[in-house]
Design an enzyme around this catalytic site. Structure first.
Site, PDB file in Angstrom:
ATOM      1  N   LYS A 175       0.846  -1.167  -0.072  1.00 33.76           N
ATOM      2  CA  LYS A 175       0.126  -0.204  -0.058  1.00 33.76           C
ATOM      3  C   LYS A 175       1.055   1.275  -0.036  1.00 33.76           C
ATOM      4  O   LYS A 175       2.027   1.305   0.308  1.00 33.76           O
ATOM      5  CB  LYS A 175      -0.978   0.015   1.433  1.00 33.76           C
ATOM      6  CG  LYS A 175      -0.327   0.045   2.520  1.00 33.76           C
ATOM      7  CD  LYS A 175      -1.122  -0.334   3.738  1.00 33.76           C
ATOM      8  CE  LYS A 175      -0.443  -0.327   4.949  1.00 33.76           C
ATOM      9  NZ  LYS A 175      -1.188  -0.839   6.230  1.00 33.76           N
TER      10      LYS A 175
ATOM     11  N   TYR B 293      15.365  30.499   6.953  1.00 31.53           N
ATOM     12  CA  TYR B 293      14.173  31.076   7.645  1.00 31.53           C
ATOM     13  C   TYR B 293      14.298  31.213   8.865  1.00 31.53           C
ATOM     14  O   TYR B 293      14.454  30.355   9.654  1.00 31.53           O
ATOM     15  CB  TYR B 293      12.830  30.469   7.083  1.00 31.53           C
ATOM     16  CG  TYR B 293      12.409  30.732   5.830  1.00 31.53           C
ATOM     17  CD1 TYR B 293      12.153  31.780   5.242  1.00 31.53           C
ATOM     18  CD2 TYR B 293      12.384  29.395   4.930  1.00 31.53           C
ATOM     19  CE1 TYR B 293      11.922  31.753   3.883  1.00 31.53           C
ATOM     20  CE2 TYR B 293      11.981  29.349   3.856  1.00 31.53           C
ATOM     21  CZ  TYR B 293      11.774  30.555   2.976  1.00 31.53           C
ATOM     22  OH  TYR B 293      11.369  30.724   1.949  1.00 31.53           O
TER      23      TYR B 293
END
Ligand SMILES: *Cc1c(COP(=O)(O)O)cnc(C)c1O
Length: 399
Positions: A59, A291
């Site tokens: 999956k 940042y």
């Protein structure tokens, strides 16, 4: 109009134009070593009795590795069934040529989805009489039997028939003529926790509850019905959890879900996350990086800018906490991880150049960084790390 540009021996026209022409290793990518999956499946299967089947759980695009590549190698290693989460994942595998039985682990509850599932030869997971009826009607319409697995809830409280009603409901289900019950299963909630083998653990009580139900419906004699309970952790815990099949994800990819690893079992990670150095700069002491300026250089510092960020699936909350590997050495990532890039302190290295490749996950020489390390640092689990990688990262098979 074709013009021929030449400059210092360059033939500009020979350079490609299209997206498909971009080198997958141009920026950041995931290398998948199919052979490692094959070997892991083989080594894991050696722990099972001869008749116990191995379902490879692929999956979420094979836990981020590429479901088709994983399926092919898992089958080579001896997996005989595949598990997916969604209808789409199942159809994709079928249309890529996979012939093995495929179980959809998520719930399909509409007539439309169940018809699509039937037409693609996918087995749905059935958790209610209502869903059984729809499947039976579909089977009847086509004059065939609809193959499916029934799921019982033994303690997960997610999908599955309620355990105390199952025995009664099973009698009714057996009377449906156009379904074929290929499996009955349940799912463990806590097998990866410490002491999950202790007699009073929830894992043991799930197993006992499951066994009790199986006894009551007397399915052991019906060998067409596969009984299964274990995920990776359950499989590695004890043979008592194996039944007729195990559903294995994480450990097939090379990572143990258990803190205490079986020393006789070797698992090899199949995934390598790699990135190119896009730029190099040197900053003075006392200079803010990225940042928010959360990192300030304490000395003259050489920085490599790597072309990978949280939009590729590197969790932002790993900022300043991880290393990357180059030439068998660790280098620290510094400053906030940005959407598409991150910085690494490479002070003292003369070998790292623009265009050099650095390793974020995987092994090189005697150095290893694993999704389990990242998970630990970012307060999550390796499963989530693996399936966070975005499609922006090309998957490159490396056998
Ligand atoms: C994902 C999943 C598995 C595989 O779990 P791992 O811990 O990765 O081995 C098995 N069974 C079900 C129902 C699942 O959803």
């Amino acid at each position: 109009m074709q013009t021929r540009h030449t400059n210092q021996g360059f033939n500009f026209d020979k350079y490609p134009t299209f997206e498909k022409d971009i080198d997958p290793k141009q920026r950041a990518w995931i290398e998948v070593k199919g052979k490692a999956i094959e070997t892991n499946v083989r080594n894991l299967r050696a722990k099972l009795s001869k008749n116990c089947q191995f379902m490879a759980v692929v999956k979420a695009d094979g836990y981020g590795h590429d479901a088709k590549v994983v399926s092919d190698y898992a089958i080579k290693g001896g997996a005989s069934q595949l598990g997916v989460a969604t209808l789409k994942e199942g159809i994709k595998l079928r249309s890529s040529g996979v012939k093995e039985p495929i179980l959809v682990l998520g719930n399909l509850y509409t007539k439309r989805d169940l018809i699509i599932s039937f037409k693609n030869d996918l087995m749905p997971t059935i958790s209610s009489i209502r869903e059984c009826l729809i499947c039976n009607n579909i089977g009847k319409h086509y004059g065939l039997k609809f193959s499916l697995h029934l799921k019982v809830d033994t303690g997960m409280s997610r999908l599955g028939f309620e355990s105390d009603k199952f025995v009664q409901q099973f009698k009714k289900i057996k009377s449906f003529e156009n379904i074929s019950i290929k499996g009955i299963y349940s799912h463990l909630s806590s097998a990866d926790e410490d002491n999950s083998l202790a007699p009073q653990s929830s894992t043991q009580s799930q197993r006992l509850k499951f066994q009790e139900l199986l006894k009551q419906i007397n399915v052991d004699r019906n060998h067409n019905i596969k009984i299964h309970l274990a995920n990776s952790a359950g499989m590695l815990l004890h043979k008592d959890f194996h039944f007729h099949m195990v559903r294995v994800g994480l450990s097939m990819y090379g990572y143990s879900p258990l803190a205490k690893m079986d020393k006789n079992l070797s698992l090899e990670p199949a995934l390598f996350l790699k990135v190119k150095v896009a730029f190099i700069r040197t900053i003075d002491q006392g200079v803010r990086v990225s940042y928010g300026g959360k990192f300030v250089s304490s000395r003259k510092t050489k920085l490599a800018v790597l072309s990978i960020g949280y939009a590729d699936g590197v969790p932002r909350n790993l900022s300043g906490k991880i290393n990357v590997i180059h030439d068998n050495k660790f280098y620290s990532q510094v400053g906030s991880i940005t959407m598409d890039q991150m910085m690494v302190d490479i002070t003292g290295s003369n070998e790292i150049k623009v265009g050099s490749t650095m390793l974020l996950l995987g092994s090189e020489g005697d150095k290893t960084i694993s999704p389990t390390d990242w998970a630990y640092q970012s307060n999550t689990i390796p499963w989530e790390i693996l399936c966070s990688f975005k499609n922006r990262l090309p998957r490159v098979q490396i056998d």
